[in-house]
Each structure stands twice: as structure tokens, then as C-alpha cells.
Motif scaffolding. Structure first.
Motif, short mmCIF file in Angstrom:
data_model
loop_
_atom_site.label_atom_id
_atom_site.label_comp_id
_atom_site.label_asym_id
_atom_site.label_seq_id
_atom_site.Cartn_x
_atom_site.Cartn_y
_atom_site.Cartn_z
N ASP A 22 3.91 -12.27 -5.89
CA ASP A 22 3.19 -12.89 -4.64
C ASP A 22 4.00 -13.44 -3.64
O ASP A 22 3.90 -13.06 -2.34
CB ASP A 22 1.83 -13.72 -5.03
CG ASP A 22 0.62 -12.75 -5.77
OD1 ASP A 22 0.65 -11.62 -5.58
OD2 ASP A 22 0.05 -13.63 -6.31
N ALA A 23 4.91 -14.51 -4.09
CA ALA A 23 5.67 -14.97 -3.11
C ALA A 23 6.58 -14.08 -2.38
O ALA A 23 6.89 -14.11 -1.32
CB ALA A 23 6.60 -16.21 -3.84
N LEU A 24 7.11 -12.90 -3.03
CA LEU A 24 8.11 -12.11 -2.36
C LEU A 24 7.43 -11.23 -1.56
O LEU A 24 8.02 -10.76 -0.41
CB LEU A 24 8.68 -11.39 -3.87
CG LEU A 24 9.60 -11.87 -4.53
CD1 LEU A 24 10.07 -11.02 -5.62
CD2 LEU A 24 10.66 -12.48 -3.83
N GLU A 29 8.15 -9.80 2.62
CA GLU A 29 7.39 -8.65 3.20
C GLU A 29 7.72 -7.36 2.33
O GLU A 29 7.77 -6.32 2.67
CB GLU A 29 7.62 -8.33 4.62
CG GLU A 29 7.18 -9.30 5.56
CD GLU A 29 7.64 -9.09 6.78
OE1 GLU A 29 8.01 -8.09 7.27
OE2 GLU A 29 7.05 -10.12 7.84
N HIS A 30 7.99 -7.71 0.85
CA HIS A 30 7.98 -6.68 -0.11
C HIS A 30 6.76 -5.91 -0.24
O HIS A 30 5.75 -6.49 -0.21
CB HIS A 30 8.76 -7.10 -1.28
CG HIS A 30 10.05 -7.36 -1.25
ND1 HIS A 30 10.81 -7.87 -2.41
CD2 HIS A 30 11.06 -7.31 -0.38
CE1 HIS A 30 11.98 -8.00 -2.01
NE2 HIS A 30 12.24 -7.80 -0.80
N THR A 31 6.66 -4.61 -0.68
CA THR A 31 5.49 -4.02 -1.15
C THR A 31 5.17 -4.52 -2.63
O THR A 31 6.05 -5.34 -3.13
CB THR A 31 5.58 -2.66 -1.28
OG1 THR A 31 6.67 -2.09 -2.02
CG2 THR A 31 5.98 -1.72 0.14
N SER A 32 4.12 -4.54 -3.25
CA SER A 32 3.77 -4.86 -4.45
C SER A 32 5.04 -4.31 -5.35
O SER A 32 5.63 -4.69 -6.28
CB SER A 32 2.39 -4.43 -5.01
OG SER A 32 2.21 -3.15 -5.20
N ASP A 33 5.35 -2.95 -5.23
CA ASP A 33 6.37 -2.24 -6.14
C ASP A 33 7.76 -2.85 -6.03
O ASP A 33 8.41 -3.23 -7.20
CB ASP A 33 6.44 -0.63 -5.74
CG ASP A 33 5.20 0.02 -6.31
OD1 ASP A 33 4.41 -0.61 -7.39
OD2 ASP A 33 4.93 1.14 -6.03
N CYS A 38 11.99 -6.18 -8.61
CA CYS A 38 12.65 -7.52 -8.13
C CYS A 38 12.61 -8.51 -9.26
O CYS A 38 13.60 -9.18 -9.89
CB CYS A 38 12.72 -8.18 -6.83
SG CYS A 38 13.56 -6.96 -5.37
N ALA A 39 11.36 -8.76 -9.43
CA ALA A 39 11.08 -9.77 -10.72
C ALA A 39 11.38 -9.23 -11.80
O ALA A 39 12.01 -9.93 -12.93
CB ALA A 39 9.39 -10.14 -10.61
#
Length: 81
Positions: A22-24, A29-33, A38-39
Motif C-alpha cells: 500500500d505504501a509503495l 505510484e506503483h501498480t499493485s503488481d 518489489c515487496a
């Protein structure tokens, strides 16, 4: 040069996966994917690159992510040279 620096996320044992995603999405402005990838990379490798760009923009993102309790750094982009 606009790609001189890179914003990196470092693994921690405090924040849960969904919170980091959620923070990313909010700050970078990352998409959820993108955020999930990244996580996962950060979890398994200890660190991942979030964004490449100029120092000023990345530093602003770093500050926002740090306020959310994430461990981040802005480093010189070695692939730009």
C-alpha cells in the motif's frame, strides 16, 4: 542526467506485506503488481530498487516512505554510467 540515482527499499521485520504494498502504491505510484513484486524481491533478497530518477524527486519519496516506517535509501545508479 535523470537516471543518476535509485530509490531502494530494504527489508525489515516490522512492517507486514500488505502495508508495504500500500505504501509503495501511494508514494511511488506503483501498480499493485509492481508494488507486490518489489515487496517480494525485498523480502527474499533484502533489498529492491523502487524507482530510478533525479535526486530531488527520489529524496522526497524517501522521506514519505520513512515517515511510514519503511527503510529506504537513495543510491547512485551504477547502471547509468
Amino acid at each position: 542526467m535523470s537516471s543518476e540515482h535509485v530509490l531502494c527499499l530494504h527489508n525489515d521485520s516490522v512492517n507486514n506485506f500488505d502495508y508495504v504494498v500500500d505504501a509503495l502504491m501511494e508514494v511511488c505510484e506503483h501498480t499493485s503488481d509492481q508494488a507486490e513484486q518489489c515487496a517480494y524481491i525485498t523480502h527474499y533478497k533484502g533489498k529492491s530498487e523502487l524507482k530510478v530518477g533525479n535526486l530531488e524527486a527520489l529524496s522526497a519519496m524517501r522521506e514519505k516512505l520513512e515517515k511510514k516506517g519503511l527503510i529506504v535509501s537513495v543510491e547512485i545508479n551504477k547502471t547509468a554510467y
